[in-house]
Enzyme design. Structure first.
Site, PDB file in Angstrom:
ATOM      1  N   ARG A 143       0.763  -1.009  -0.162  1.00 53.28           N
ATOM      2  CA  ARG A 143      -0.211  -0.016  -0.118  1.00 53.28           C
ATOM      3  C   ARG A 143       0.893   1.111   0.025  1.00 53.28           C
ATOM      4  NH1 ARG A 143      -2.097   1.967   4.519  1.00 53.28           N
ATOM      5  NH2 ARG A 143      -2.443  -0.078   5.539  1.00 53.28           N
ATOM      6  N   ASP A 184      -6.348  17.135 -15.562  1.00 54.06           N
ATOM      7  CA  ASP A 184      -6.811  15.803 -16.097  1.00 54.06           C
ATOM      8  C   ASP A 184      -6.289  15.654 -17.513  1.00 54.06           C
ATOM      9  OD1 ASP A 184      -7.935  13.499 -17.100  1.00 54.06           O
ATOM     10  OD2 ASP A 184      -9.616  13.316 -15.526  1.00 54.06           O
ATOM     11  N   LYS A 194      -7.893   4.151 -19.732  1.00 51.47           N
ATOM     12  CA  LYS A 194      -8.178   4.574 -20.825  1.00 51.47           C
ATOM     13  C   LYS A 194      -6.987   4.390 -21.943  1.00 51.47           C
ATOM     14  CE  LYS A 194     -11.890   5.720 -18.871  1.00 51.47           C
ATOM     15  NZ  LYS A 194     -12.304   7.120 -18.380  1.00 51.47           N
ATOM     16  N   TYR A 223     -15.250  15.543 -16.437  1.00 53.46           N
ATOM     17  CA  TYR A 223     -15.546  14.135 -16.183  1.00 53.46           C
ATOM     18  C   TYR A 223     -16.646  14.032 -15.098  1.00 53.46           C
ATOM     19  CZ  TYR A 223     -15.283   9.050 -15.357  1.00 53.46           C
ATOM     20  OH  TYR A 223     -15.590   7.761 -15.306  1.00 53.46           O
TER      21      TYR A 223
HETATM   22  C1  LIG Z   1     -12.463   7.665 -17.109  1.00 50.95           C
HETATM   23  C2  LIG Z   1     -12.193   8.817 -16.611  1.00 50.95           C
HETATM   24  C3  LIG Z   1     -11.844   8.999 -15.247  1.00 50.95           C
HETATM   25  C4  LIG Z   1     -11.990   8.289 -14.259  1.00 50.95           C
HETATM   26  O1  LIG Z   1     -11.124   7.131 -14.395  1.00 50.95           O
HETATM   27  P1  LIG Z   1     -11.320   5.661 -13.680  1.00 50.95           P
HETATM   28  O2  LIG Z   1     -10.242   4.913 -14.192  1.00 50.95           O
HETATM   29  O3  LIG Z   1     -12.771   5.249 -14.483  1.00 50.95           O
HETATM   30  O4  LIG Z   1     -11.658   5.868 -12.372  1.00 50.95           O
HETATM   31  C5  LIG Z   1     -11.182  10.457 -14.947  1.00 50.95           C
HETATM   32  N1  LIG Z   1     -11.193  11.312 -15.986  1.00 50.95           N
HETATM   33  C6  LIG Z   1     -11.430  11.096 -17.297  1.00 50.95           C
HETATM   34  C7  LIG Z   1     -11.261  12.144 -18.279  1.00 50.95           C
HETATM   35  C8  LIG Z   1     -12.030  10.019 -17.697  1.00 50.95           C
HETATM   36  O5  LIG Z   1     -12.348   9.833 -18.997  1.00 50.95           O
END
Ligand SMILES: *Cc1c(COP(=O)(O)O)cnc(C)c1O
Length: 393
Positions: free
Chosen positions: A57, A182, A206, A110
Protein backbone atom coordinates in the site's frame (compact mmCIF):
# COMPACT_ATOMS: atom_id res chain seq x y z
CA UNK A 1 19.52 -29.86 11.44
CA UNK A 2 16.40 -31.95 11.11
CA UNK A 3 14.59 -31.85 7.80
CA UNK A 4 11.53 -29.63 8.09
CA UNK A 5 8.10 -31.04 7.48
CA UNK A 6 6.70 -30.69 3.91
CA UNK A 7 3.87 -28.59 5.37
CA UNK A 8 6.49 -26.04 6.44
CA UNK A 9 8.58 -26.34 3.25
CA UNK A 10 5.48 -25.74 1.12
CA UNK A 11 4.94 -22.41 2.88
CA UNK A 12 8.61 -21.38 2.45
CA UNK A 13 9.64 -22.20 -1.12
CA UNK A 14 12.98 -20.83 -2.32
CA UNK A 15 12.63 -17.32 -3.81
CA UNK A 16 15.35 -17.08 -6.47
CA UNK A 17 17.13 -13.74 -6.78
CA UNK A 18 18.52 -13.52 -10.33
CA UNK A 19 22.33 -13.35 -10.41
CA UNK A 20 24.49 -12.90 -13.50
CA UNK A 21 21.61 -11.52 -15.58
CA UNK A 22 18.72 -9.13 -15.13
CA UNK A 23 15.13 -9.16 -16.32
CA UNK A 24 14.71 -6.96 -19.40
CA UNK A 25 11.01 -6.50 -18.79
CA UNK A 26 9.44 -5.14 -15.61
CA UNK A 27 8.83 -8.08 -13.22
CA UNK A 28 5.44 -8.44 -11.52
CA UNK A 29 5.96 -8.19 -7.76
CA UNK A 30 2.48 -9.39 -6.87
CA UNK A 31 3.37 -10.08 -3.21
CA UNK A 32 2.31 -7.29 -0.89
CA UNK A 33 5.08 -7.64 1.68
CA UNK A 34 8.87 -7.57 1.88
CA UNK A 35 11.23 -9.10 4.48
CA UNK A 36 14.09 -7.45 6.38
CA UNK A 37 17.35 -8.53 8.01
CA UNK A 38 17.02 -6.17 10.95
CA UNK A 39 14.30 -4.47 12.97
CA UNK A 40 16.06 -1.13 12.39
CA UNK A 41 15.88 -1.59 8.61
CA UNK A 42 12.13 -2.28 8.86
CA UNK A 43 11.67 0.76 11.10
CA UNK A 44 13.49 2.91 8.51
CA UNK A 45 11.20 1.63 5.77
CA UNK A 46 8.21 3.21 7.53
CA UNK A 47 9.69 6.70 7.02
CA UNK A 48 8.40 7.39 3.52
CA UNK A 49 8.19 6.57 -0.16
CA UNK A 50 11.95 6.79 -0.75
CA UNK A 51 12.81 4.04 1.74
CA UNK A 52 12.88 0.27 1.20
CA UNK A 53 9.68 -1.41 0.00
CA UNK A 54 7.90 -3.06 2.91
CA UNK A 55 4.12 -3.19 2.31
CA UNK A 56 2.56 -2.60 -1.09
CA UNK A 57 0.00 0.00 0.00
CA UNK A 58 3.01 2.30 0.61
CA UNK A 59 5.05 1.22 -2.40
CA UNK A 60 5.76 -1.72 -4.68
CA UNK A 61 8.50 -2.19 -7.30
CA UNK A 62 6.08 -2.92 -10.17
CA UNK A 63 3.86 0.02 -9.24
CA UNK A 64 7.02 2.15 -8.91
CA UNK A 65 8.01 1.18 -12.47
CA UNK A 66 4.74 2.69 -13.72
CA UNK A 67 5.19 5.77 -11.51
CA UNK A 68 8.74 6.37 -12.76
CA UNK A 69 7.70 5.88 -16.39
CA UNK A 70 4.84 8.37 -16.07
CA UNK A 71 6.93 10.90 -14.12
CA UNK A 72 9.50 10.69 -16.91
CA UNK A 73 6.99 10.98 -19.77
CA UNK A 74 5.12 13.91 -18.17
CA UNK A 75 8.35 15.66 -17.09
CA UNK A 76 7.45 15.47 -13.38
CA UNK A 77 9.48 14.90 -10.21
CA UNK A 78 7.38 12.01 -8.85
CA UNK A 79 4.20 10.12 -9.63
CA UNK A 80 1.62 8.18 -7.66
CA UNK A 81 -0.17 5.25 -9.31
CA UNK A 82 -3.64 4.44 -8.02
CA UNK A 83 -6.37 1.81 -8.31
CA UNK A 84 -8.42 3.96 -10.73
CA UNK A 85 -8.49 7.40 -12.28
CA UNK A 86 -10.99 8.49 -9.64
CA UNK A 87 -8.59 7.12 -7.01
CA UNK A 88 -5.92 9.55 -8.26
CA UNK A 89 -8.35 12.48 -8.51
CA UNK A 90 -9.70 11.76 -5.03
CA UNK A 91 -6.21 11.39 -3.53
CA UNK A 92 -5.18 14.77 -4.99
CA UNK A 93 -8.34 16.70 -4.09
CA UNK A 94 -8.84 15.32 -0.59
CA UNK A 95 -5.08 15.19 0.05
CA UNK A 96 -4.51 18.86 -0.74
CA UNK A 97 -7.78 20.55 0.30
CA UNK A 98 -9.37 21.25 3.66
CA UNK A 99 -12.67 22.82 4.77
CA UNK A 100 -12.88 26.47 3.81
CA UNK A 101 -10.48 26.12 0.86
CA UNK A 102 -11.56 27.42 -2.53
CA UNK A 103 -11.22 25.58 -5.86
CA UNK A 104 -11.62 27.08 -9.33
CA UNK A 105 -12.83 24.26 -11.58
CA UNK A 106 -13.68 24.02 -15.23
CA UNK A 107 -17.49 23.73 -15.61
CA UNK A 108 -17.35 20.78 -17.99
CA UNK A 109 -15.54 17.94 -16.23
CA UNK A 110 -15.61 14.14 -16.15
CA UNK A 111 -18.83 13.10 -14.36
CA UNK A 112 -17.06 11.45 -11.42
CA UNK A 113 -14.90 14.53 -10.84
CA UNK A 114 -17.95 16.78 -11.06
CA UNK A 115 -19.73 14.63 -8.44
CA UNK A 116 -16.66 14.57 -6.17
CA UNK A 117 -16.36 18.37 -6.25
CA UNK A 118 -20.07 18.68 -5.41
CA UNK A 119 -19.57 16.24 -2.55
CA UNK A 120 -16.57 18.19 -1.23
CA UNK A 121 -18.66 21.36 -1.39
CA UNK A 122 -21.76 19.86 0.27
CA UNK A 123 -20.19 17.76 3.00
CA UNK A 124 -16.69 19.16 3.56
CA UNK A 125 -17.16 22.88 3.13
CA UNK A 126 -14.87 23.30 0.11
CA UNK A 127 -15.97 26.24 -2.03
CA UNK A 128 -16.05 25.67 -5.79
CA UNK A 129 -16.25 28.31 -8.54
CA UNK A 130 -16.88 27.00 -12.07
CA UNK A 131 -15.24 28.65 -15.06
CA UNK A 132 -15.47 28.06 -18.79
CA UNK A 133 -11.87 27.16 -19.52
CA UNK A 134 -11.25 29.68 -22.30
CA UNK A 135 -10.87 33.01 -20.55
CA UNK A 136 -7.86 33.82 -18.31
CA UNK A 137 -9.69 36.94 -17.00
CA UNK A 138 -12.53 34.74 -15.70
CA UNK A 139 -9.99 32.66 -13.76
CA UNK A 140 -8.23 35.76 -12.41
CA UNK A 141 -11.59 37.20 -11.29
CA UNK A 142 -12.44 33.95 -9.50
CA UNK A 143 -9.22 34.07 -7.43
CA UNK A 144 -9.77 34.54 -3.67
CA UNK A 145 -7.33 34.69 -0.76
CA UNK A 146 -8.19 31.08 0.14
CA UNK A 147 -8.00 29.64 -3.41
CA UNK A 148 -5.80 26.51 -3.37
CA UNK A 149 -6.41 24.75 -6.66
CA UNK A 150 -7.31 25.33 -10.30
CA UNK A 151 -8.73 22.12 -11.81
CA UNK A 152 -8.84 21.60 -15.60
CA UNK A 153 -9.13 18.90 -18.29
CA UNK A 154 -7.01 19.16 -21.44
CA UNK A 155 -9.82 17.87 -23.68
CA UNK A 156 -13.29 17.52 -22.22
CA UNK A 157 -15.97 15.03 -22.93
CA UNK A 158 -18.01 14.71 -25.18
CA UNK A 159 -17.67 18.13 -26.82
CA UNK A 160 -13.85 17.80 -27.25
CA UNK A 161 -13.39 21.30 -25.84
CA UNK A 162 -9.66 22.09 -25.71
CA UNK A 163 -8.59 24.05 -22.65
CA UNK A 164 -6.02 26.81 -22.87
CA UNK A 165 -3.90 25.37 -20.04
CA UNK A 166 -0.90 27.73 -20.51
CA UNK A 167 -3.08 30.88 -20.54
CA UNK A 168 -5.13 29.81 -17.52
CA UNK A 169 -2.13 28.79 -15.40
CA UNK A 170 -0.39 32.04 -16.41
CA UNK A 171 -3.43 33.94 -15.11
CA UNK A 172 -2.63 32.64 -11.61
CA UNK A 173 1.17 32.95 -11.82
CA UNK A 174 2.69 34.03 -8.52
CA UNK A 175 -0.55 33.33 -6.58
CA UNK A 176 0.69 30.04 -5.09
CA UNK A 177 -2.44 28.28 -6.43
CA UNK A 178 -1.68 24.79 -7.76
CA UNK A 179 -3.08 23.74 -11.14
CA UNK A 180 -4.19 20.12 -11.69
CA UNK A 181 -4.94 18.96 -15.25
CA UNK A 182 -6.72 15.71 -16.15
CA UNK A 183 -4.80 14.62 -19.26
CA UNK A 184 -6.63 11.30 -19.76
CA UNK A 185 -7.73 12.18 -23.33
CA UNK A 186 -4.26 13.23 -24.52
CA UNK A 187 -1.37 11.27 -22.98
CA UNK A 188 1.88 11.97 -24.92
CA UNK A 189 -0.01 14.50 -27.06
CA UNK A 190 0.08 17.24 -24.43
CA UNK A 191 2.40 17.72 -21.43
CA UNK A 192 0.57 19.92 -18.88
CA UNK A 193 3.64 20.33 -16.62
CA UNK A 194 5.54 21.96 -19.50
CA UNK A 195 2.68 24.47 -19.78
CA UNK A 196 2.56 25.69 -16.21
CA UNK A 197 0.51 22.96 -14.48
CA UNK A 198 1.67 21.43 -11.18
CA UNK A 199 -0.18 18.10 -11.22
CA UNK A 200 -1.22 15.83 -14.11
CA UNK A 201 -3.96 13.25 -13.65
CA UNK A 202 -4.62 10.16 -15.73
CA UNK A 203 -7.15 7.41 -15.85
CA UNK A 204 -4.76 4.68 -17.09
CA UNK A 205 -7.95 2.67 -17.65
CA UNK A 206 -8.21 4.55 -20.95
CA UNK A 207 -5.37 5.19 -23.44
CA UNK A 208 -2.40 4.20 -21.26
CA UNK A 209 -3.75 0.71 -20.49
CA UNK A 210 -5.42 0.82 -23.86
CA UNK A 211 -6.76 -2.73 -24.05
CA UNK A 212 -9.90 -2.58 -21.94
CA UNK A 213 -8.43 -4.90 -19.30
CA UNK A 214 -7.47 -2.70 -16.34
CA UNK A 215 -8.75 -0.02 -14.02
CA UNK A 216 -5.99 2.35 -12.97
CA UNK A 217 -5.00 5.93 -12.45
CA UNK A 218 -2.04 8.15 -11.73
CA UNK A 219 -1.08 11.60 -10.57
CA UNK A 220 2.23 13.14 -11.66
CA UNK A 221 3.70 16.00 -9.64
CA UNK A 222 6.11 18.77 -10.65
CA UNK A 223 7.09 19.18 -7.00
CA UNK A 224 8.23 16.21 -4.89
CA UNK A 225 6.93 17.90 -1.71
CA UNK A 226 3.39 17.98 -3.12
CA UNK A 227 3.77 14.31 -4.12
CA UNK A 228 4.80 13.54 -0.56
CA UNK A 229 1.63 15.14 0.89
CA UNK A 230 -0.62 13.28 -1.53
CA UNK A 231 1.32 10.01 -1.04
CA UNK A 232 0.77 10.21 2.73
CA UNK A 233 -2.93 10.77 2.16
CA UNK A 234 -3.17 7.95 -0.41
CA UNK A 235 -1.67 5.55 2.13
CA UNK A 236 -4.56 6.49 4.45
CA UNK A 237 -7.12 6.28 1.64
CA UNK A 238 -5.82 2.92 0.43
CA UNK A 239 -6.20 3.96 -3.20
CA UNK A 240 -2.94 2.23 -4.21
CA UNK A 241 -2.58 0.52 -7.60
CA UNK A 242 -2.56 -3.25 -7.80
CA UNK A 243 0.81 -4.53 -9.12
CA UNK A 244 -0.71 -6.57 -11.94
CA UNK A 245 -2.81 -3.65 -13.17
CA UNK A 246 0.28 -1.41 -12.91
CA UNK A 247 2.26 -3.97 -14.92
CA UNK A 248 -0.39 -3.99 -17.68
CA UNK A 249 -0.26 -0.17 -17.71
CA UNK A 250 3.55 -0.28 -18.12
CA UNK A 251 3.09 -2.75 -20.97
CA UNK A 252 0.47 -0.44 -22.49
CA UNK A 253 2.92 2.47 -22.49
CA UNK A 254 5.16 0.66 -24.97
CA UNK A 255 2.55 0.87 -27.72
CA UNK A 256 0.88 4.11 -26.61
CA UNK A 257 2.80 6.34 -29.06
CA UNK A 258 1.70 4.23 -32.03
CA UNK A 259 -1.84 3.71 -30.77
CA UNK A 260 -2.58 7.35 -30.01
CA UNK A 261 -1.05 8.50 -33.31
CA UNK A 262 -3.13 6.00 -35.28
CA UNK A 263 -6.29 6.71 -33.26
CA UNK A 264 -5.81 10.47 -33.78
CA UNK A 265 -5.32 9.99 -37.53
CA UNK A 266 -8.39 7.74 -37.87
CA UNK A 267 -10.49 10.12 -35.76
CA UNK A 268 -9.45 13.01 -38.03
CA UNK A 269 -10.36 10.97 -41.10
CA UNK A 270 -13.77 9.89 -39.73
CA UNK A 271 -14.50 13.44 -38.53
CA UNK A 272 -14.08 14.65 -42.12
CA UNK A 273 -16.31 11.93 -43.55
CA UNK A 274 -18.98 12.53 -40.87
CA UNK A 275 -18.96 16.30 -41.51
CA UNK A 276 -19.82 15.64 -45.16
CA UNK A 277 -22.70 13.25 -44.36
CA UNK A 278 -26.24 14.66 -44.79
CA UNK A 279 -27.56 13.06 -41.53
CA UNK A 280 -24.86 14.76 -39.44
CA UNK A 281 -25.43 18.38 -38.47
CA UNK A 282 -22.20 18.98 -36.56
CA UNK A 283 -18.90 17.27 -35.77
CA UNK A 284 -16.83 18.02 -32.66
CA UNK A 285 -13.17 17.17 -33.16
CA UNK A 286 -10.27 19.54 -32.43
CA UNK A 287 -8.59 18.51 -35.69
CA UNK A 288 -11.32 19.88 -37.97
CA UNK A 289 -10.95 23.54 -38.99
CA UNK A 290 -14.41 24.67 -37.78
CA UNK A 291 -13.81 23.40 -34.22
CA UNK A 292 -13.99 26.46 -31.91
CA UNK A 293 -10.49 25.82 -30.50
CA UNK A 294 -8.91 24.42 -33.67
CA UNK A 295 -6.02 26.92 -33.70
CA UNK A 296 -5.35 26.37 -30.00
CA UNK A 297 -5.46 22.59 -30.55
CA UNK A 298 -2.94 22.85 -33.40
CA UNK A 299 -0.65 24.90 -31.15
CA UNK A 300 -0.96 22.81 -27.95
CA UNK A 301 -1.30 19.34 -29.50
CA UNK A 302 0.88 19.34 -32.62
CA UNK A 303 1.14 15.52 -32.78
CA UNK A 304 -2.58 14.76 -32.90
CA UNK A 305 -5.84 15.51 -31.16
CA UNK A 306 -6.72 12.17 -29.66
CA UNK A 307 -9.12 9.41 -30.60
CA UNK A 308 -12.40 10.79 -29.25
CA UNK A 309 -14.86 12.73 -31.39
CA UNK A 310 -18.55 13.44 -31.19
CA UNK A 311 -21.17 14.33 -33.75
CA UNK A 312 -24.79 15.43 -33.79
CA UNK A 313 -27.47 13.62 -35.72
CA UNK A 314 -30.22 15.53 -37.51
CA UNK A 315 -32.80 13.12 -36.07
CA UNK A 316 -32.14 14.22 -32.46
CA UNK A 317 -32.53 11.99 -29.40
CA UNK A 318 -34.14 8.99 -31.14
CA UNK A 319 -31.58 9.00 -33.93
CA UNK A 320 -28.74 9.07 -31.36
CA UNK A 321 -30.09 6.05 -29.54
CA UNK A 322 -30.86 4.09 -32.72
CA UNK A 323 -27.39 4.83 -34.13
CA UNK A 324 -25.58 3.51 -31.06
CA UNK A 325 -27.69 0.32 -31.17
CA UNK A 326 -27.26 -0.12 -34.93
CA UNK A 327 -23.46 -0.23 -35.10
CA UNK A 328 -22.10 -3.78 -35.43
CA UNK A 329 -18.30 -3.57 -35.54
CA UNK A 330 -18.26 -0.72 -33.04
CA UNK A 331 -19.53 -1.60 -29.54
CA UNK A 332 -22.03 0.38 -27.49
CA UNK A 333 -20.10 0.97 -24.27
CA UNK A 334 -19.13 3.65 -21.79
CA UNK A 335 -15.33 3.81 -21.88
CA UNK A 336 -12.75 5.24 -24.29
CA UNK A 337 -9.16 4.82 -25.37
CA UNK A 338 -9.54 1.12 -26.12
CA UNK A 339 -8.03 -0.71 -29.11
CA UNK A 340 -11.64 -1.45 -30.11
CA UNK A 341 -13.98 1.39 -31.10
CA UNK A 342 -16.81 2.37 -28.76
CA UNK A 343 -19.90 4.59 -29.11
CA UNK A 344 -22.25 6.11 -26.61
CA UNK A 345 -25.27 8.45 -26.65
CA UNK A 346 -24.58 10.89 -23.77
CA UNK A 347 -28.12 12.36 -23.54
CA UNK A 348 -29.65 8.97 -22.68
CA UNK A 349 -26.68 7.50 -20.74
CA UNK A 350 -23.77 9.41 -19.11
CA UNK A 351 -25.61 12.75 -19.06
CA UNK A 352 -29.18 11.40 -18.55
CA UNK A 353 -29.64 13.48 -15.37
CA UNK A 354 -29.36 16.73 -17.35
CA UNK A 355 -32.57 18.27 -18.71
CA UNK A 356 -32.68 19.89 -22.14
CA UNK A 357 -31.50 23.28 -20.83
CA UNK A 358 -28.60 21.78 -18.85
CA UNK A 359 -27.60 19.65 -21.85
CA UNK A 360 -27.59 22.74 -24.06
CA UNK A 361 -25.54 24.66 -21.47
CA UNK A 362 -22.99 21.81 -21.50
CA UNK A 363 -22.88 22.03 -25.30
CA UNK A 364 -24.36 18.55 -25.71
CA UNK A 365 -27.16 18.00 -28.21
CA UNK A 366 -30.05 15.55 -27.85
CA UNK A 367 -28.64 13.69 -30.84
CA UNK A 368 -24.95 13.87 -29.91
CA UNK A 369 -23.05 10.60 -30.27
CA UNK A 370 -19.58 10.10 -28.79
CA UNK A 371 -17.17 7.86 -30.67
CA UNK A 372 -13.91 6.55 -29.22
CA UNK A 373 -11.87 5.43 -32.21
CA UNK A 374 -9.92 2.19 -31.94
CA UNK A 375 -7.30 0.56 -34.14
CA UNK A 376 -9.61 -0.99 -36.73
CA UNK A 377 -9.08 -0.12 -40.40
CA UNK A 378 -10.70 3.28 -41.07
CA UNK A 379 -12.71 1.99 -44.06
CA UNK A 380 -14.27 -0.78 -41.95
CA UNK A 381 -15.22 1.73 -39.28
CA UNK A 382 -16.72 4.04 -41.89
CA UNK A 383 -18.74 1.21 -43.46
CA UNK A 384 -20.20 0.40 -40.01
CA UNK A 385 -20.94 4.08 -39.31
CA UNK A 386 -22.55 4.64 -42.72
CA UNK A 387 -24.87 1.64 -42.28
CA UNK A 388 -25.87 2.73 -38.77
CA UNK A 389 -26.48 6.30 -40.03
CA UNK A 390 -28.82 4.94 -42.69
CA UNK A 391 -30.85 3.18 -39.97
CA UNK A 392 -30.85 6.20 -37.68
CA UNK A 393 -32.50 8.73 -40.05
C1 LIG B 1 -12.57 7.64 -17.11
C2 LIG B 1 -12.10 8.97 -16.69
C3 LIG B 1 -11.81 9.24 -15.34
C4 LIG B 1 -12.01 8.23 -14.24
O1 LIG B 1 -11.17 7.14 -14.38
P1 LIG B 1 -11.48 5.68 -13.76
O2 LIG B 1 -10.25 4.92 -14.11
O3 LIG B 1 -12.73 5.18 -14.42
O4 LIG B 1 -11.67 5.88 -12.30
C5 LIG B 1 -11.36 10.51 -15.02
N1 LIG B 1 -11.20 11.46 -15.96
C6 LIG B 1 -11.49 11.24 -17.26
C7 LIG B 1 -11.30 12.33 -18.24
C8 LIG B 1 -11.95 9.99 -17.67
O5 LIG B 1 -12.23 9.76 -18.95
Amino acid sequence: MTERDPQTRAVHPPVPVPAGSRPLGVPIYQGHLFGFESADALAAAFQGPDEAFFYSRMGNPTVRALEEALADLEGGARALATASGMGAINAVLTGLLRSGDHVIAQASLYGGTHALLNDLADRWGVEVTRVGGDDPAEVRDALRPHTRLLYLETISNPTTHVTDVPALTAALAGSGVLTAVDNTFSPLLFAPLAHGADIVLHSTTKYIGGHGDILGGAAVFADAAVHRRVWEHSVELGSTADPFAAWLAVRGLATLPMRIARQSATARDLAGRLAAHPSVTRVHYPGVPDHPQHDLAERLLPYGHGGVLSFELAGGRDAGRVFTEAVRLISLGPSLGDVASLVMHPASTSHRQLDAAALAAAGIGEGTVRLSVGLEAPDDLWADIEEALAKAV
